[in-house]
Design a protein around this motif. Structure first.
Motif, PDB file in Angstrom:
ATOM      1  N   LEU B 164       0.449  -1.243  -0.087  1.00 34.23           N
ATOM      2  CA  LEU B 164       0.074   0.422  -0.118  1.00 34.23           C
ATOM      3  C   LEU B 164       0.851   0.964  -0.449  1.00 34.23           C
ATOM      4  N   LYS B 165       2.143   1.179   0.353  1.00 36.01           N
ATOM      5  CA  LYS B 165       3.102   2.611   0.179  1.00 36.01           C
ATOM      6  C   LYS B 165       2.021   3.121   1.087  1.00 36.01           C
ATOM      7  N   PRO B 166       2.240   3.284   2.595  1.00 33.51           N
ATOM      8  CA  PRO B 166       1.737   3.644   3.757  1.00 33.51           C
ATOM      9  C   PRO B 166       2.558   5.220   3.596  1.00 33.51           C
ATOM     10  N   ARG B 167       2.247   6.275   4.702  1.00 31.81           N
ATOM     11  CA  ARG B 167       3.325   6.776   5.196  1.00 31.81           C
ATOM     12  C   ARG B 167       2.782   6.800   6.848  1.00 31.81           C
ATOM     13  N   VAL B 168       1.920   6.242   7.574  1.00 33.82           N
ATOM     14  CA  VAL B 168       2.211   5.522   8.523  1.00 33.82           C
ATOM     15  C   VAL B 168       2.251   4.039   8.596  1.00 33.82           C
ATOM     16  N   LEU B 169       2.566   3.481   9.536  1.00 36.16           N
ATOM     17  CA  LEU B 169       2.962   1.479   8.868  1.00 36.16           C
ATOM     18  C   LEU B 169       2.599   1.263  11.081  1.00 36.16           C
ATOM     19  N   ILE B 170       1.005   0.768  10.952  1.00 38.55           N
ATOM     20  CA  ILE B 170       1.760   0.343  11.918  1.00 38.55           C
ATOM     21  C   ILE B 170       1.594  -1.052  12.368  1.00 38.55           C
ATOM     22  N   LEU B 171       2.401  -2.002  12.311  1.00 40.20           N
ATOM     23  CA  LEU B 171       2.557  -3.056  12.504  1.00 40.20           C
ATOM     24  C   LEU B 171       2.007  -3.857  13.900  1.00 40.20           C
ATOM     25  N   ASP B 172       1.238  -5.129  13.712  1.00 39.15           N
ATOM     26  CA  ASP B 172       0.162  -5.427  14.994  1.00 39.15           C
ATOM     27  C   ASP B 172       1.007  -6.646  15.548  1.00 39.15           C
ATOM     28  N   GLU B 173       2.376  -7.003  15.903  1.00 38.14           N
ATOM     29  CA  GLU B 173       3.215  -8.462  16.060  1.00 38.14           C
ATOM     30  C   GLU B 173       3.026  -8.759  15.089  1.00 38.14           C
ATOM     31  N   PRO B 174       4.252  -8.401  14.239  1.00 40.63           N
ATOM     32  CA  PRO B 174       4.287  -8.510  12.739  1.00 40.63           C
ATOM     33  C   PRO B 174       5.559 -10.442  13.506  1.00 40.63           C
ATOM     34  N   ALA B 175       5.704 -10.374  14.077  1.00 37.81           N
ATOM     35  CA  ALA B 175       6.630 -11.194  14.298  1.00 37.81           C
ATOM     36  C   ALA B 175       6.033 -12.544  14.972  1.00 37.81           C
ATOM     37  N   ALA B 176       5.040 -12.902  15.362  1.00 42.45           N
ATOM     38  CA  ALA B 176       3.969 -13.378  16.381  1.00 42.45           C
ATOM     39  C   ALA B 176       4.219 -14.965  15.440  1.00 42.45           C
ATOM     40  N   GLY B 177       4.889 -15.746  15.456  1.00 45.81           N
ATOM     41  CA  GLY B 177       4.193 -16.902  14.628  1.00 45.81           C
ATOM     42  C   GLY B 177       5.155 -17.370  13.880  1.00 45.81           C
ATOM     43  N   VAL B 178       5.821 -16.366  13.494  1.00 51.61           N
ATOM     44  CA  VAL B 178       7.090 -16.564  12.785  1.00 51.61           C
ATOM     45  C   VAL B 178       8.028 -17.332  13.228  1.00 51.61           C
ATOM     46  N   PRO B 179       9.017 -18.675  12.509  1.00 53.58           N
ATOM     47  CA  PRO B 179       9.697 -19.033  12.599  1.00 53.58           C
ATOM     48  C   PRO B 179      10.674 -17.983  13.554  1.00 53.58           C
ATOM     49  N   LEU B 193      12.966   0.117   5.215  1.00 53.40           N
ATOM     50  CA  LEU B 193      11.764   0.916   4.709  1.00 53.40           C
ATOM     51  C   LEU B 193      12.046   2.177   4.465  1.00 53.40           C
ATOM     52  N   PRO B 194      11.286   3.332   3.428  1.00 49.62           N
ATOM     53  CA  PRO B 194      11.607   4.614   3.483  1.00 49.62           C
ATOM     54  C   PRO B 194      11.924   5.202   4.581  1.00 49.62           C
ATOM     55  N   ALA B 195      13.029   6.011   4.722  1.00 46.80           N
ATOM     56  CA  ALA B 195      13.656   6.998   6.043  1.00 46.80           C
ATOM     57  C   ALA B 195      12.191   7.628   6.561  1.00 46.80           C
ATOM     58  N   ASP B 196      11.531   8.873   5.534  1.00 47.19           N
ATOM     59  CA  ASP B 196      10.368   9.693   6.225  1.00 47.19           C
ATOM     60  C   ASP B 196       9.269   8.405   6.352  1.00 47.19           C
ATOM     61  N   LEU B 197       9.585   7.263   6.385  1.00 51.40           N
ATOM     62  CA  LEU B 197       8.112   6.739   6.664  1.00 51.40           C
ATOM     63  C   LEU B 197       8.104   6.703   8.514  1.00 51.40           C
ATOM     64  N   ALA B 198       6.497   6.709   8.506  1.00 52.34           N
ATOM     65  CA  ALA B 198       6.419   7.026  10.109  1.00 52.34           C
ATOM     66  C   ALA B 198       5.626   5.149  10.469  1.00 52.34           C
ATOM     67  N   VAL B 199       6.872   4.651  11.546  1.00 52.75           N
ATOM     68  CA  VAL B 199       6.329   3.081  11.624  1.00 52.75           C
ATOM     69  C   VAL B 199       5.945   2.961  13.275  1.00 52.75           C
ATOM     70  N   LEU B 200       5.172   2.409  13.466  1.00 59.82           N
ATOM     71  CA  LEU B 200       4.587   2.139  14.982  1.00 59.82           C
ATOM     72  C   LEU B 200       4.817   0.337  15.412  1.00 59.82           C
ATOM     73  N   ILE B 201       5.901  -0.437  15.750  1.00 59.78           N
ATOM     74  CA  ILE B 201       5.415  -1.422  15.666  1.00 59.78           C
ATOM     75  C   ILE B 201       4.831  -1.675  17.444  1.00 59.78           C
ATOM     76  N   ILE B 202       4.041  -3.325  17.432  1.00 57.88           N
ATOM     77  CA  ILE B 202       3.910  -3.554  18.744  1.00 57.88           C
ATOM     78  C   ILE B 202       3.541  -4.784  18.300  1.00 57.88           C
ATOM     79  N   GLU B 203       4.606  -5.362  19.837  1.00 58.81           N
ATOM     80  CA  GLU B 203       5.287  -6.466  19.818  1.00 58.81           C
ATOM     81  C   GLU B 203       6.029  -6.924  20.534  1.00 58.81           C
ATOM     82  N   HIS B 204       5.512  -8.110  21.587  1.00 62.13           N
ATOM     83  CA  HIS B 204       6.388  -8.716  22.702  1.00 62.13           C
ATOM     84  C   HIS B 204       8.070  -9.449  22.505  1.00 62.13           C
ATOM     85  N   ASP B 205       8.470  -9.393  21.047  1.00 61.05           N
ATOM     86  CA  ASP B 205       9.842  -9.964  20.954  1.00 61.05           C
ATOM     87  C   ASP B 205      10.425  -9.349  21.348  1.00 61.05           C
TER      88      ASP B 205
END
Ligand code: ATP
Ligand code: MG
Lengths: 310, 249
Positions: B164-179, B193-205
């Motif tokens: 989607l080429k977002p400008r704000v990227l929210i990742l909700d536990e992207p690694a959960a379940g990934v070996p 990711l592009p440097a000007d992209l805003a990233v919010l990552i939700i993660e337990h890892d």
């Protein structure tokens, strides 16, 4: 070659019906009309995942619109088809603006209600529609060239030509970005919204396009029979068409056609053999298919080869 | 510095349960923030409020100066706010390639086109191929998503959102379940990711969090407990107690 095979089969099948059933062309024509109607349900339900048991609303609207147009304005059938398509599209659009907000059982009930409402309206508007007696209309020659004859040769060829056009159109739509997005809608509306797709407008568009095609089927039925009745709005029609679709396999155009042919023949011969119990034969057929081949008969080759569904 | 995402006094109640409680939150362009907190803290709910899946009970969300609190999800995605789901949400009956194609075509607003082939644009196809290449999905391109392993589906989930080429990227536990052997694909993708992209990552890892985040927000019971750099958070006694205390649970 593999891609062309269904087309060759379809062409051969249509020609075979014409040659093998010269005195039963009315029946062969009914199969073609039903095929178009079932295709319209396939677009709405099989592709877009919009649950409906009221597609007859648009079929009936198309049938009456074409008949009234022929009686009061112009009796040329192809123009009547356009009017029928427009009527089906308008009914689907107006009802769809409300219905496409709903889903599941609510949606199914609402689709049934719309068809029932239109049937009752047509019933009350006796002066215009002939009410329960139906409406008998003489249509002019197709494109001013081919008169409808009493054996039904013109009717059959005309229906086959219309069917081919509709099938071609839907084959284009199925491969288009719009067609892909309908499969997305069916698979996961939540994911569709998350990729920025306008879910509700897209559903309304799909329902409207399906309505136009159902309207064409309805108009065609009126033209080849020279008659429209309240049956065109009936629940039975919607439900039987849905059974045909499930028999053949939803979400695939060939499935819709295969299911129609199979159901119509089973109906025809089972009803002739045993007018009272033929429904059991149909019921048994449906149950076997649903339990053994949930993807419909079209998934049979895949199931035999080892279970790849697409 | 431009504004980006600005959240003020955001609250959400489900019945009597207050899940977000007056949250203030900023995510300017280029941010790499992590949102951590125990199970049920309201992290996913916060993400759903920002992307418009839930309507807030009160408070405001602004993006580049415009109030987007009343916008629906589709409109917000079209503005460039996208997220991955904690529970994989894909077109399960379609292939990996078709999933990505659908995302790219919607981004390009082509979803209403009737008379061309969905797979007919070489630029779109090239973009899909590049995305699959980035997440090592190429061998799976023509497999139906429902037949993939869960970890592979997580990668498709990420690819869908990147498409989607977002400008704000929210990742909700992207690694959960990934070996473990494949988490690097996710970290690499985030780092690329592009440097000007805003990233919010939700993660337990935590390993992943400390690798990608430049600041960390700790959410507990719907409130922000503290915010700081990874070093500050790692040495924060409250956070240590929260995590080390509950590390076995
Ligand atoms: N749609 C909903 N209706 C009612 N309660 C909800 C709803 N969504 C979430 N909740 C509740 O809100 C609380 C926070 O849920 P949320 O999913 O936001 O937590 P989380 O921080 O993402 O947790 P996790 O780390 O387990 O993913 C939980 O108690 C949950 O039961
Ligand atoms: Mg969560």
């Amino acid at each position: 070659m593999k891609r062309a095979l269904p087309f060759i089969l379809l062409l051969a099948g249509t020609a075979a019906m014409y040659l093998l059933m010269p005195y039963n062309l009315a029946f062969a024509t009914r199969i073609l009309v039903m095929g178009i109607f079932v295709l319209s349900i396939d677009l709405v339900l099989g592709f877009a995942g919009i649950a409906t048991l009221g597609q007859a609303a648009m079929y009936g609207a198309g049938a009456y619109a074409a008949a009234l147009f022929a009686a009061h304005a112009w009796a040329e059938p192809v123009a009547g088809l356009a009017v029928g398509a427009a009527a089906g599209a308008v009914v689907a659009l107006l009802s769809g603006l409300v219905l496409m907000r709903a889903s599941g059982l609510t949606l199914i009930m609402l689709t049934i209600a719309v068809a029932a409402l239109l049937a009752e309206t047509a019933n009350r508007a006796r002066d215009l529609t002939g009410g329960a007696d139906g409406l008998r209309v003489a249509f002019g020659p197709v494109l001013g060239l081919w008169e409808f004859d009493f054996i039904g040769q013109t009717g059959f060829c005309y229906a086959a030509a219309v069917g081919a056009c509709v099938l071609g159109l839907l084959a284009l739509v199925a491969r288009s970005p719009f067609g892909l997005s309908l499969r997305g809608l069916q698979s996961s509306p939540a994911r569709m919204a998350a990729i920025g797709a306008p879910v509700y407008p897209r559903r309304v568009a799909a329902y409207t396009l399906g309505g136009a095609i159902a309207g064409i089927a309805g108009a065609l039925s009126a033209q080849v029979a020279g008659l429209v009745s309240l049956e065109t709005f009936s629940f039975t029609l919607s439900a039987e068409a849905l059974v045909m679709l499930i028999l053949g396999g939803t979400g695939r155009l060939w499935g819709a056609l295969l299911g129609t042919v199979l159901f119509m023949f089973a109906h025809h011969y089972a009803a002739a053999a045993d007018p009272f119990n033929w429904l059991f034969a149909i019921g048994a057929l449906v149950m076997v298919v649903v339990f053994v081949l949930p993807g419909g008969l079209l998934s049979l080759p895949g199931a035999l080869k080892g279970g790849r569904h697409d | 510095m431009t504004e980006g995402l600005v959240v003020r006094g955001l609250s959400k109640r489900f019945g009597g349960l207050v899940v977000s409680d007056g949250l203030d939150f900023d995510l300017p362009p280029g941010a790499r923030k992590a949102l951590i907190g125990p199970n049920g803290a309201g992290k996913s709910t916060f993400a759903n409020l920002v992307t418009g899946i839930h309507a807030p009970s009160s408070g405001s969300i602004r993006f580049d100066g415009a109030d987007i609190s009343d916008m629906d999800e589709t409109a917000r995605v079209r503005l460039g706010i996208a997220k991955t789901f904690q529970i994989t949400t894909l077109f399960t009956g379609l292939t990996v390639r078709e999933n990505l194609r659908l995302a790219v075509l919607e981004r390009e607003r082509r979803g209403f086109r009737l008379f061309c082939r969905a797979d007919g644009d070489p630029e779109v196809e090239a973009e899909i191929a590049a995305l699959m290449d980035q997440l090592a999905l190429e061998p799976l391109a023509d497999r139906v998503v429902e037949r993939l392993a869960y970890g592979q589906q997580r990668l498709v989930e990420l690819a869908m959102t990147l498409a989607l080429k977002p400008r704000v990227l929210i990742l909700d536990e992207p690694a959960a379940g990934v070996p473990g052997s494949e988490t690097h694909l996710i970290t690499d993708a985030i780092e690329a990711l592009p440097a000007d992209l805003a990233v919010l990552i939700i993660e337990h890892d935590m390993e992943l969090v400390f690798r990608v985040a430049r600041s960390i927000v700790v959410l507990v019971a719907g409130r922000i407990l503290t915010e700081g750099t990874p070093a500050q958070i790692a040495s924060d006694p409250q956070v240590r107690e929260l995590y080390l205390g509950g590390a076995h649970g």
